[in-house]
Design an enzyme around this catalytic site. Structure first.
Site, PDB file in Angstrom:
ATOM      1  N   GLY A 242      -4.469  -3.829  10.953  1.00 10.48           N
ATOM      2  CA  GLY A 242      -5.175  -3.595  11.924  1.00 10.48           C
ATOM      3  C   GLY A 242      -5.775  -2.163  11.926  1.00 10.48           C
ATOM      4  O   GLY A 242      -5.386  -1.354  10.756  1.00 10.48           O
ATOM      5  N   SER A 243      -6.340  -1.573  12.942  1.00 10.95           N
ATOM      6  CA  SER A 243      -6.985  -0.291  12.982  1.00 10.95           C
ATOM      7  C   SER A 243      -5.905   0.660  13.139  1.00 10.95           C
ATOM      8  O   SER A 243      -4.796   0.721  13.322  1.00 10.95           O
ATOM      9  CB  SER A 243      -7.619  -0.256  14.108  1.00 10.95           C
ATOM     10  N   GLY A 247      -2.239   0.698  14.946  1.00 10.06           N
ATOM     11  CA  GLY A 247      -1.041   0.951  14.132  1.00 10.06           C
ATOM     12  C   GLY A 247       0.040   1.947  14.741  1.00 10.06           C
ATOM     13  O   GLY A 247       1.137   1.924  14.677  1.00 10.06           O
ATOM     14  N   GLU A 264      -0.462  -1.687   7.795  1.00  4.70           N
ATOM     15  CA  GLU A 264      -1.617  -1.868   6.869  1.00  4.70           C
ATOM     16  C   GLU A 264      -2.842  -1.429   7.541  1.00  4.70           C
ATOM     17  O   GLU A 264      -3.482  -2.538   8.484  1.00  4.70           O
ATOM     18  CB  GLU A 264      -1.465  -3.177   6.362  1.00  4.70           C
ATOM     19  N   CYS A 298     -10.872  -3.496   4.558  1.00 10.36           N
ATOM     20  CA  CYS A 298     -10.292  -2.287   4.871  1.00 10.36           C
ATOM     21  C   CYS A 298     -10.501  -1.411   3.364  1.00 10.36           C
ATOM     22  O   CYS A 298     -10.748  -0.349   3.310  1.00 10.36           O
ATOM     23  CB  CYS A 298      -8.753  -2.548   4.944  1.00 10.36           C
TER      24      CYS A 298
HETATM   25  P1  NAD Z   1      -7.462  -4.439  15.418  1.00  9.63           P
HETATM   26  O1  NAD Z   1      -6.610  -3.289  15.369  1.00  9.63           O
HETATM   27  O2  NAD Z   1      -8.619  -4.472  16.596  1.00  9.63           O
HETATM   28  O3  NAD Z   1      -6.483  -5.814  15.577  1.00  9.63           O
HETATM   29  C1  NAD Z   1      -5.556  -5.960  14.774  1.00  9.63           C
HETATM   30  C2  NAD Z   1      -4.278  -7.062  15.460  1.00  9.63           C
HETATM   31  O4  NAD Z   1      -3.749  -6.112  16.157  1.00  9.63           O
HETATM   32  C3  NAD Z   1      -5.119  -7.994  16.233  1.00  9.63           C
HETATM   33  O5  NAD Z   1      -4.311  -9.246  15.912  1.00  9.63           O
HETATM   34  C4  NAD Z   1      -4.861  -7.656  17.466  1.00  9.63           C
HETATM   35  O6  NAD Z   1      -4.558  -8.713  18.415  1.00  9.63           O
HETATM   36  C5  NAD Z   1      -3.583  -6.946  17.565  1.00  9.63           C
HETATM   37  N1  NAD Z   1      -2.968  -6.059  18.457  1.00  9.63           N
HETATM   38  C6  NAD Z   1      -3.950  -5.266  19.441  1.00  9.63           C
HETATM   39  N2  NAD Z   1      -2.994  -4.700  20.160  1.00  9.63           N
HETATM   40  C7  NAD Z   1      -1.938  -4.756  19.859  1.00  9.63           C
HETATM   41  C8  NAD Z   1      -0.715  -4.623  20.307  1.00  9.63           C
HETATM   42  N3  NAD Z   1      -0.457  -3.572  21.541  1.00  9.63           N
HETATM   43  N4  NAD Z   1       0.420  -4.794  19.863  1.00  9.63           N
HETATM   44  C9  NAD Z   1       0.326  -5.356  18.961  1.00  9.63           C
HETATM   45  N5  NAD Z   1      -0.742  -5.944  18.272  1.00  9.63           N
HETATM   46  C10 NAD Z   1      -1.803  -5.659  18.932  1.00  9.63           C
HETATM   47  O7  NAD Z   1      -8.130  -4.691  14.123  1.00  9.63           O
HETATM   48  P2  NAD Z   1      -9.263  -5.720  13.737  1.00  9.63           P
HETATM   49  O8  NAD Z   1     -10.674  -5.279  14.233  1.00  9.63           O
HETATM   50  O9  NAD Z   1      -9.033  -7.153  13.725  1.00  9.63           O
HETATM   51  O10 NAD Z   1      -9.279  -5.404  12.170  1.00  9.63           O
HETATM   52  C11 NAD Z   1     -10.096  -4.252  11.482  1.00  9.63           C
HETATM   53  C12 NAD Z   1      -8.918  -3.212  11.314  1.00  9.63           C
HETATM   54  O11 NAD Z   1      -8.038  -3.747  10.406  1.00  9.63           O
HETATM   55  C13 NAD Z   1      -9.757  -2.195  10.224  1.00  9.63           C
HETATM   56  O12 NAD Z   1      -9.263  -0.853  10.708  1.00  9.63           O
HETATM   57  C14 NAD Z   1      -9.523  -2.639   8.986  1.00  9.63           C
HETATM   58  O13 NAD Z   1      -9.026  -1.337   8.068  1.00  9.63           O
HETATM   59  C15 NAD Z   1      -7.844  -2.918   9.320  1.00  9.63           C
HETATM   60  N6  NAD Z   1      -7.196  -3.815   8.105  1.00  9.63           N
HETATM   61  C16 NAD Z   1      -6.402  -3.148   7.377  1.00  9.63           C
HETATM   62  C17 NAD Z   1      -6.058  -3.628   6.295  1.00  9.63           C
HETATM   63  C18 NAD Z   1      -4.939  -3.227   5.259  1.00  9.63           C
HETATM   64  O14 NAD Z   1      -4.282  -3.862   4.344  1.00  9.63           O
HETATM   65  N7  NAD Z   1      -4.882  -1.868   5.321  1.00  9.63           N
HETATM   66  C19 NAD Z   1      -6.332  -5.190   5.989  1.00  9.63           C
HETATM   67  C20 NAD Z   1      -7.207  -5.659   6.861  1.00  9.63           C
HETATM   68  C21 NAD Z   1      -7.814  -4.973   7.868  1.00  9.63           C
END
Ligand code: NAD
Length: 508
Positions: A242-243, A247, A264, A298
């Site tokens: 995620g973001s 993270g 990630e 990403c």
């Molecule tokens: P996001 O951060 O909004 O959400 C990611 C996940 O985290 C979701 O399942 C969300 O419900 C969960 N989440 C939210 N709050 C949380 C908490 N307190 N505890 C645990 N989990 C929680 O990201 P998004 O908008 O779904 O995806 C886009 C982001 O993900 C971008 O920053 C992208 O670069 C990144 N990404 C990284 C990779 C990688 O491998 N490096 C791959 C895909 C996406």
């Protein structure tokens, strides 16, 4: 309800209303959520989230399932993963269609994503016979040292919306052969694909006579269900995609209980285009890297750093390609760019474009909202910038490409590395001295550094992940499996005497 592709939903077991929790049985009596397609904004189905109490029971069952799964020989676990791969092969078209419908990426990319799931299953099957430990020479006579790898426990897999099924499979295929069970919390933007994958795993596990709670599911908000995963000691490893801010939060909570995490996080991919580059290759790599998945990978190419000698002509060729981009319904094979995931993503992109202008960048093309139904369509944008402006350092998760120029390769590498993220990077050049410098310790500081191929589209065979604020995690191929297992170092004495290491004597 959307009529087209309804068959895909049906064949994958998606009903009009679906419980969002699974650990042997399907549960979910929390808040009901309607899932709309970004293609036209119409409702696809609804999902009921799990309540905290239901989550507790799901995690309990998943943890219980581990007690027996960890004792199954690894090659037998591999047979289960092989069958999951076969089931994915059979359902490839339907699952890809559902990915497209729910998330909005083009069908060809949806098919590629499911292929990636199949590939990682194949990889994991081989791995199930290769979970090697080392043996080392002991300093003591008639002693042997060895290390062995044991299953770790429950892996909490938290995934982002943009690869709604592949990221689960990267983690799950490896975790399963390693003897771990998996509890998946998908993005609330893509719960239907998660239900479909869990049903596939459920079918296979039942066919083999194993506890289907080995692949569990808990759909709910990150701030409640996510935090329960982060803080519960029954989850041995949290694999979070995620973001960067997300993270940071997850990493802090998991670390506080001395749990393990794989992070990630966001990227800010850059391509250096040398004056010794094959410009046709550069164009193709950058174009796909920037507009693929509508700029929502990403590894998306967000910055290009072009040698000043070729910059004007290269800029024109790129603009020409952008002008011809076919944007529309991602199910149409002629369409290259589909919608963004939701209207919020469109607003974020428009706001970023305003900030670019305020900070001194110039919009060369794009950034216009299109009047398609659903409100998620926008033209891809290129902005010329004098370097890493503050907005350029941010990951705007949309098709905004920053165009900058350089004079020396050292300057280009400094620009490439001059952001807080460290996921993916590339150089396009036919000069070996340049590519070797880029790959050396003085070169790219990213987890992925490519030559004459773009920043996105990683293969499963390599370990995937990035440095700095991308989080340092690695998943998928190479030896990334080690994060999913417990390493144990063993000294075995067959001398019939007691001898201490480091020559220490003990008179008794
Ligand atoms: P996001 O951060 O909004 O959400 C990611 C996940 O985290 C979701 O399942 C969300 O419900 C969960 N989440 C939210 N709050 C949380 C908490 N307190 N505890 C645990 N989990 C929680 O990201 P998004 O908008 O779904 O995806 C886009 C982001 O993900 C971008 O920053 C992208 O670069 C990144 N990404 C990284 C990779 C990688 O491998 N490096 C791959 C895909 C996406």
């Amino acid at each position: 309800m959307v009529k087209v592709m309804e068959q895909a939903l049906e064949s994958l077991g998606i009903a009009e209303s679906n419980p969002g929790g699974f650990a042997g049985t399907w549960t979910g009596s929390g808040k009901e959520q309607t899932v709309n397609s970004p293609i036209h904004g119409e409702a696809l189905a609804s999902v009921t989230n799990v309540t905290p109490q239901e989550f507790d029971a799901i995690l309990g069952r998943c943890h219980e399932a581990w007690a027996t799964w960890k004792l199954v020989p690894a090659p037998k676990r591999g047979e289960v993963v092989k069958a999951i791969g076969d089931e994915l092969r059979r359902n490839k078209q339907a699952l890809a269609e559902l990915v497209t419908l729910e998330m909005g990426k083009s069908l060809r990319e949806g098919l590629g994503e499911v292929q990636e799931m199949i590939d990682i299953c194949d990889f994991a099957v081989g791995l199930s016979r290769q979970l090697y430990g080392l043996t080392m020479p002991s300093e003591r006579k008639q002693h042997r040292l060895q290390e062995q790898w044991h299953p770790l426990g429950v892996v909490g897999v938290i995934t982002a919306f943009n690869f709604p099924v592949a990221v689960w499979s990267w983690n799950t295929a490896i975790a399963l052969v390693c003897g771990d069970t998996v509890l998946w919390k998908p993005s609330s933007k893509t719960p239907l694909t998660a239900i479909a994958c869990t049903k596939i795993a459920e079918r296979v596990l039942r066919d083999f006579g194993f506890d289907p709670a080995i692949c569990s599911l808990a759909i709910g908000r990150g701030s409640d269900i996510g935090d329960l995963i982060n803080t519960d000691p029954r989850v041995a490893l949290v694999s979070y995609t995620g973001s960067v801010p997300g993270g940071r939060h997850v990493g802090g909570l998991v670390q506080a209980r001395f749990g393990r995490h794989i992070l990630e996080l966001g990227g800010n991919g850059a391509v250096i285009v040398s004056d010794k580059a094959d410009l046709d290759i550069a164009l193709r790599c950058i174009y796909f890297g920037a507009i693929g998945t509508s700029g929502q990978r990403c590894t998306t190419t967000r910055r290009i750093i072009v040698h000043e000698a070729i910059a004007p002509a290269f800029r024109e060729r790129l603009l020409d390609l952008y002008r011809k981009t076919s944007i529309g319904d991602p199910r149409d094979p002629k369409v290259l760019m589909g919608p963004l995931v939701d209207t919020g993503a469109v607003e974020t992109m428009l706001a970023a474009i305003e900030t670019v202008k305020r900070e001194g960048g110039k919009i060369l093309i794009g950034g216009e909202k299109l009047p398609h139904p659903g409100g998620c369509y926008i033209t891809p944008c290129i902005a010329e910038v004098p370097g890493n402006l503050p907005i350029v350092k941010e990951e705007t998760f949309a098709p905004v490409l920053y165009f900058m120029t350089y004079r020396t390769l050292e300057e280009a590498i400094a620009l490439q590395n001059g952001v807080t993220q460290g996921l993916s990077s590339a150089i396009i050049t036919n000069d070996q001295r340049e590519s070797e410098l880029f790959l050396s310790a003085a070169g790219s500081d990213c987890g992925i550094a490519n030559v004459n191929t773009g920043t996105s589209g990683a293969e499963i065979g390599g370990a995937f992940g990035g440095e700095k604020e991308t989080g340092g995690g690695r998943e998928s191929g190479s030896d990334a499996w080690k994060a999913y297992m417990r390493r144990q170092t063993t000294a075995i004495n067959f001398s019939g005497k007691v001898e201490l290491a480091q020559g220490i004597t003990l008179e008794m």
